[in-house]
Enzyme design. Structure first.
Site, PDB file in Angstrom:
ATOM      1  N   GLY A 188      16.460  32.413  47.908  1.00 19.02           N
ATOM      2  CA  GLY A 188      17.210  33.533  47.356  1.00 19.02           C
ATOM      3  C   GLY A 188      18.295  33.052  46.405  1.00 19.02           C
ATOM      4  O   GLY A 188      19.014  32.093  46.712  1.00 19.02           O
ATOM      5  N   TYR A 189      18.411  33.712  45.259  1.00 16.79           N
ATOM      6  CA  TYR A 189      19.376  33.288  44.241  1.00 16.79           C
ATOM      7  C   TYR A 189      20.792  33.276  44.800  1.00 16.79           C
ATOM      8  O   TYR A 189      21.627  32.436  44.425  1.00 16.79           O
ATOM      9  CB  TYR A 189      19.319  34.221  43.029  1.00 16.79           C
ATOM     10  N   ASP A 190      21.105  34.235  45.690  1.00 17.54           N
ATOM     11  CA  ASP A 190      22.458  34.331  46.223  1.00 17.54           C
ATOM     12  C   ASP A 190      22.810  33.104  47.048  1.00 17.54           C
ATOM     13  O   ASP A 190      23.964  32.655  47.050  1.00 17.54           O
ATOM     14  CB  ASP A 190      22.623  35.595  47.058  1.00 17.54           C
ATOM     15  N   ARG A 191      21.833  32.535  47.712  1.00 15.94           N
ATOM     16  CA  ARG A 191      22.070  31.352  48.528  1.00 15.94           C
ATOM     17  C   ARG A 191      22.446  30.161  47.660  1.00 15.94           C
ATOM     18  O   ARG A 191      23.434  29.470  47.937  1.00 15.94           O
ATOM     19  CB  ARG A 191      20.831  31.045  49.371  1.00 15.94           C
TER      20      ARG A 191
ATOM     21  N   ILE B  99      21.732  41.726  41.753  1.00 21.15           N
ATOM     22  CA  ILE B  99      21.047  42.831  42.429  1.00 21.15           C
ATOM     23  C   ILE B  99      20.635  42.378  43.820  1.00 21.15           C
ATOM     24  O   ILE B  99      19.734  41.558  43.988  1.00 21.15           O
ATOM     25  CB  ILE B  99      19.829  43.303  41.613  1.00 21.15           C
TER      26      ILE B  99
END
Length: 243
Positions: A93-96, A7
């Site tokens: 951030g998890y996406d990083r 998300i």
């Protein structure tokens, strides 16, 4: 089969993995996950992971609560298959981190720069020892275009698509060329600086925005739009048995 729920700031992605292979990716609003019921009915899902960079509303929380599979909720306490040297993991951030996890899985003994061009442009570095050293955050393409319009009195909001010149010939091309060329030179600068220190550096480009830029280092660039999803899948598999 693994259920990956990613998300982001703009959209949500729901992906199915069979082992390390992507089976399907469904794009959703980040304010609802209406596709979940159909996806779970279509596939036999064994476990899942949820990663979000926004606060989830009650609707999404309810939809996730109806899942009957074990879930990993990715946060700073989730065990990772790499060493995280970020000083404040609770703000990362998890996406990083997921992007470098995926890149490291493909090339575990290499120094890697991951460039994620989405709402923001992030630059993440993981070394050949599997140590995530950290990264930088920069405004993304649309953020730059909007900022020039919103924080000035007369500059128009310019679309990213259109003519790009070495030097703009009118206000529209000046803004578009300035933003796109600025991103191009920024990316090339990061690659050149790290390549000087790490001669065998590999570069991954991922994210929702497409960039076309010329650089002598182009041969070391791997384009992978689903790098974050692959990283989340690896984290889920790494935590298998802990959930």
């Amino acid at each position: 089969m693994n259920l990956i729920i990613d998300i982001g700031n703009t959209v949500a992605k729901v992906a199915l993995f069979d082992g390390t292979s992507i089976v399907e990716v469904v794009y959703e609003s980040n304010q609802s996950l209406d596709c979940l019921e159909a996806v779970c009915a279509k596939y036999t899902v064994d476990k899942g992971i949820v990663a979000t960079v926004i606060d989830l509303n009650d609707k999404i929380l309810s939809q996730l609560g109806q899942l009957t599979i074990p879930l990993v909720w990715l946060d700073e306490k989730t065990p990772l298959p790499v060493i995280n040297l970020y000083r404040t993991p609770e703000t990362l951030g998890y996406d990083r981190v997921a992007s470098v996890v995926a890149a490291n899985e493909q090339f575990p003994d290499k120094d890697i720069l991951v460039i994620d061009a989405g709402t923001c442009i992030t630059y993440e570095f993981i070394d050949s020892y599997g140590q995530y050293q950290g990264g930088n955050i920069s405004p993304g393409l649309n953020m730059r275009l909007k900022a020039l319009h919103q924080f000035t009195g007369r500059l128009p909001l310019v679309a990213s698509g259109g003519e790009v010149l070495p030097m703009g010939k009118d206000t529209e091309t000046a803004i578009r060329s300035g933003v796109l060329k600025g991103i191009e030179y920024e990316i090339a600068g990061y690659i050149s600086a790290l390549k000087h220190k790490y001669p065998q550096l590999l570069v991954f480009l991922t994210g929702g925005d497409d960039f076309s830029f010329d650089t002598k280092l182009k041969s070391v660039i791997f384009a992978d739009r689903f790098l974050v999803l692959k990283g989340l899948n690896r984290i889920l598999n790494y935590n298998n048995g802990r959930i």
